[in-house]
Design a protein around this motif. Structure first.
Motif, PDB file in Angstrom:
ATOM      1  N   LEU A  81      37.680  30.431  -2.430  1.00  0.00           N
ATOM      2  CA  LEU A  81      37.035  31.439  -3.259  1.00  0.00           C
ATOM      3  C   LEU A  81      37.868  31.712  -4.501  1.00  0.00           C
ATOM      4  N   THR A  82      39.189  31.709  -4.337  1.00  0.00           N
ATOM      5  CA  THR A  82      40.140  31.805  -5.442  1.00  0.00           C
ATOM      6  C   THR A  82      41.280  30.848  -5.125  1.00  0.00           C
ATOM      7  N   GLN A  83      42.281  30.829  -5.965  1.00  0.00           N
ATOM      8  CA  GLN A  83      43.416  29.937  -5.737  1.00  0.00           C
ATOM      9  C   GLN A  83      44.135  30.271  -4.441  1.00  0.00           C
ATOM     10  N   ASN A  84      44.106  31.533  -4.014  1.00  0.00           N
ATOM     11  CA  ASN A  84      44.853  31.958  -2.835  1.00  0.00           C
ATOM     12  C   ASN A  84      43.972  32.319  -1.641  1.00  0.00           C
ATOM     13  N   LEU A  85      42.660  32.353  -1.811  1.00  0.00           N
ATOM     14  CA  LEU A  85      41.768  32.800  -0.740  1.00  0.00           C
ATOM     15  C   LEU A  85      40.796  31.686  -0.366  1.00  0.00           C
ATOM     16  N   SER A  86      40.825  31.287   0.923  1.00  0.00           N
ATOM     17  CA  SER A  86      39.938  30.238   1.431  1.00  0.00           C
ATOM     18  C   SER A  86      39.053  30.804   2.536  1.00  0.00           C
ATOM     19  N   PHE A  87      37.940  30.121   2.790  1.00  0.00           N
ATOM     20  CA  PHE A  87      37.034  30.569   3.841  1.00  0.00           C
ATOM     21  C   PHE A  87      36.592  29.386   4.695  1.00  0.00           C
ATOM     22  N   GLY A  88      36.033  29.693   5.835  1.00  0.00           N
ATOM     23  CA  GLY A  88      35.472  28.692   6.735  1.00  0.00           C
ATOM     24  C   GLY A  88      34.492  29.383   7.660  1.00  0.00           C
ATOM     25  N   LEU A  89      33.793  28.591   8.469  1.00  0.00           N
ATOM     26  CA  LEU A  89      32.837  29.198   9.397  1.00  0.00           C
ATOM     27  C   LEU A  89      32.567  28.260  10.562  1.00  0.00           C
ATOM     28  N   ASP A  90      32.144  28.863  11.674  1.00  0.00           N
ATOM     29  CA  ASP A  90      31.691  28.144  12.858  1.00  0.00           C
ATOM     30  C   ASP A  90      30.482  28.879  13.412  1.00  0.00           C
ATOM     31  N   TYR A  91      29.379  28.158  13.548  1.00  0.00           N
ATOM     32  CA  TYR A  91      28.177  28.744  14.151  1.00  0.00           C
ATOM     33  C   TYR A  91      27.636  27.749  15.167  1.00  0.00           C
ATOM     34  N   ARG A  92      27.462  28.205  16.412  1.00  0.00           N
ATOM     35  CA  ARG A  92      26.919  27.360  17.469  1.00  0.00           C
ATOM     36  C   ARG A  92      25.709  28.054  18.096  1.00  0.00           C
ATOM     37  N   MET A  93      24.669  27.275  18.314  1.00  0.00           N
ATOM     38  CA  MET A  93      23.473  27.799  18.954  1.00  0.00           C
ATOM     39  C   MET A  93      22.935  26.758  19.927  1.00  0.00           C
ATOM     40  N   LEU A  94      22.450  27.213  21.086  1.00  0.00           N
ATOM     41  CA  LEU A  94      21.851  26.337  22.073  1.00  0.00           C
ATOM     42  C   LEU A  94      20.349  26.556  22.136  1.00  0.00           C
ATOM     43  N   ALA A 334      24.048  22.526  43.441  1.00  0.00           N
ATOM     44  CA  ALA A 334      24.020  21.105  43.781  1.00  0.00           C
ATOM     45  C   ALA A 334      22.622  20.519  43.637  1.00  0.00           C
ATOM     46  N   GLU A 335      22.569  19.305  43.100  1.00  0.00           N
ATOM     47  CA  GLU A 335      21.342  18.552  42.875  1.00  0.00           C
ATOM     48  C   GLU A 335      20.478  19.142  41.758  1.00  0.00           C
ATOM     49  N   HIS A 336      21.020  20.052  40.979  1.00  0.00           N
ATOM     50  CA  HIS A 336      20.256  20.653  39.887  1.00  0.00           C
ATOM     51  C   HIS A 336      20.602  19.938  38.581  1.00  0.00           C
ATOM     52  N   VAL A 337      19.623  19.861  37.679  1.00  0.00           N
ATOM     53  CA  VAL A 337      19.806  19.210  36.377  1.00  0.00           C
ATOM     54  C   VAL A 337      19.437  20.191  35.268  1.00  0.00           C
ATOM     55  N   ASP A 338      20.290  20.333  34.272  1.00  0.00           N
ATOM     56  CA  ASP A 338      20.022  21.150  33.090  1.00  0.00           C
ATOM     57  C   ASP A 338      20.034  20.261  31.852  1.00  0.00           C
ATOM     58  N   TRP A 339      19.273  20.650  30.858  1.00  0.00           N
ATOM     59  CA  TRP A 339      19.404  19.988  29.563  1.00  0.00           C
ATOM     60  C   TRP A 339      19.314  21.045  28.468  1.00  0.00           C
ATOM     61  N   PHE A 340      19.957  20.764  27.368  1.00  0.00           N
ATOM     62  CA  PHE A 340      19.960  21.676  26.231  1.00  0.00           C
ATOM     63  C   PHE A 340      20.307  20.904  24.964  1.00  0.00           C
ATOM     64  N   ILE A 341      20.072  21.511  23.830  1.00  0.00           N
ATOM     65  CA  ILE A 341      20.436  20.940  22.533  1.00  0.00           C
ATOM     66  C   ILE A 341      21.317  21.952  21.806  1.00  0.00           C
ATOM     67  N   GLN A 342      22.480  21.519  21.377  1.00  0.00           N
ATOM     68  CA  GLN A 342      23.400  22.386  20.659  1.00  0.00           C
ATOM     69  C   GLN A 342      23.383  22.042  19.171  1.00  0.00           C
ATOM     70  N   MET A 343      23.323  23.076  18.344  1.00  0.00           N
ATOM     71  CA  MET A 343      23.492  22.897  16.903  1.00  0.00           C
ATOM     72  C   MET A 343      24.799  23.576  16.511  1.00  0.00           C
ATOM     73  N   HIS A 344      25.621  22.874  15.768  1.00  0.00           N
ATOM     74  CA  HIS A 344      26.916  23.402  15.357  1.00  0.00           C
ATOM     75  C   HIS A 344      27.059  23.248  13.844  1.00  0.00           C
ATOM     76  N   VAL A 345      27.266  24.350  13.172  1.00  0.00           N
ATOM     77  CA  VAL A 345      27.569  24.352  11.739  1.00  0.00           C
ATOM     78  C   VAL A 345      29.037  24.703  11.589  1.00  0.00           C
ATOM     79  N   HIS A 346      29.811  23.833  10.991  1.00  0.00           N
ATOM     80  CA  HIS A 346      31.263  24.065  10.874  1.00  0.00           C
ATOM     81  C   HIS A 346      31.714  23.709   9.470  1.00  0.00           C
ATOM     82  N   TYR A 347      32.583  24.559   8.916  1.00  0.00           N
ATOM     83  CA  TYR A 347      33.083  24.294   7.571  1.00  0.00           C
ATOM     84  C   TYR A 347      34.468  24.910   7.430  1.00  0.00           C
TER      85      TYR A 347
END
Length: 347
Positions: A81-94, A334-347
């Motif tokens: 953002l400036t010479q001395n200030l930086s930013f980043g982010l992490d967003y995860r959703m299932l 036991a013997e159970h199956v799950d599925w999901f989709i993860q979206m990850h925004v990282h910077y």
């Protein structure tokens, strides 16, 4: 009570292990590159905010499909953002199989460099300030100190929050401690951390160490973590005694990660995690994971086991889609199956 003799024994054990083996960093990308976490992250132990090298060199070259990379290269922006200030982010959703969305993480990072090698770092979650600490790096980032509120260094720190190697020692994603972390590079490249904190008057000390490197065409990682805690009225609260040995090996397109842990004063609970990653092309990976937990080592039954199979796809810089299938072979599900989709925004 944590005794100086016990800490000395831990230090000696780690010194022997890490000076006899050369290695990598945490977790998969560090193993592939043979580089320590501090190469890509602001924090010396990895995780959280990435530096400019981690964002642009690794983000564009390894975590983006090459067929789409060229369209976005002209639009690179510096995370400053400036010479001395930086930013980043992490967003995860299932997106879960029952048709629901679940937010895993939404963090905003700010890093203010006050002097060369001295920065104040903040992590904002959706509701409050999650982490806030002063970070001091000396001697070309070979010595460091972190003072304030931070996530404690321990184990492989796999991004799967539900891995038994994280849930059993209570290493939840929202864990934060107020304390001090001291560390540096010793013995030709071993990264060693000593951390002290007293949540609710309970004295806790952690030793975390790893080493990253290359041996010919191989990249590899080895490490050890040991957390000692004081019992208060017979209870260890949210910080049970825990130990972890972890490592990785990478060759060409394949990377293997392993972690074995124990929890409890008598090592009653045992955990094991493994991940095999295959790079189809830059920006597209196939993953197979195995998780194991024995809640009582003295019994012959009651174990939990699960397998996960995933595709990691980075269609554009800083965006990941990860469909996963999880099969529970032993335990309550036991013997159970799950599925999901993860979206990850990282910077």
């Amino acid at each position: 009570m944590i005794t100086s003799k016990r800490i000395a024994v831990i230090l000696a054990a780690v010194t022997i292990i890490l000076t006899s083996i050369s290695v990598h960093s945490l977790p998969r990308l560090a193993t592939e590159q043979g580089a320590a976490c501090i190469s890509c992250h602001v924090q010396p132990d990895g995780g959280g905010m990435r530096n400019e090298y981690g964002n642009h060199s690794v983000g564009f070259n390894e975590l983006t499909l090459q067929s789409t990379k060229r369209y976005f290269t002209p639009y690179k922006l510096r995370p400053r953002l400036t010479q001395n200030l930086s930013f980043g982010l992490d967003y995860r959703m299932l997106y879960l199989e029952r048709g629901e969305f679940f937010r895993m993480q939404s963090d905003l990072y700010l890093s203010l460099e006050m002097l060369q090698g001295v920065s104040y770092n903040l992590t904002f979650s959706q509701t409050d300030v999650k982490f806030s600490y002063l970070l001091i790096k000396l001697k070309d980032e070979t010595l460091w100190a972190r003072i304030g509120r931070f996530y404690p260094a321990f184990g492989l720190r796999d991004p799967d929050h539900n891995a038994f190697t994280r849930t059993v020692p209570l290493l939840t994603p929202e864990l934060a401690v107020d304390g001090i972390s001291l560390g540096g590079k010793f013995f030709g490249g071993s990264n060693i951390f000593l951390e002290f904190y007293e949540p609710g008057g309970q004295r806790v000390a952690t030793l975390h160490s790893f080493r990253a490197g290359n041996l010919g065409p191989f990249g590899f990682l080895t490490g050890l973590s040991w957390r000692e805690a004081e019992a208060i009225n017979g209870s260890y609260r949210n910080f049970p005694i825990a130990k972890s040995i972890f490592g990785g090996l990478s060759y060409d397109r394949l990377t293997l990660l392993l972690e074995a842990g124990s929890v409890g004063k008598g090592n009653d609970q045992r955990t094991f995690y493994s991940q095999l990653a295959a790079r189809v092309t830059w920006g597209l990976y196939l993953l197979a994971e195995y998780n194991y937990h024995d809640p009582d080592w003295s019994r012959k039954n009651g174990t939990n086991q699960k397998y996960a199979f995933s595709i990691e796809c980075f269609p554009i810089p800083f965006i990941e889609f990860r469909p996963s299938l999880v099969y529970y072979s032993e335990g309550l599900r036991a013997e159970h199956v799950d599925w999901f989709i993860q979206m990850h925004v990282h910077y």
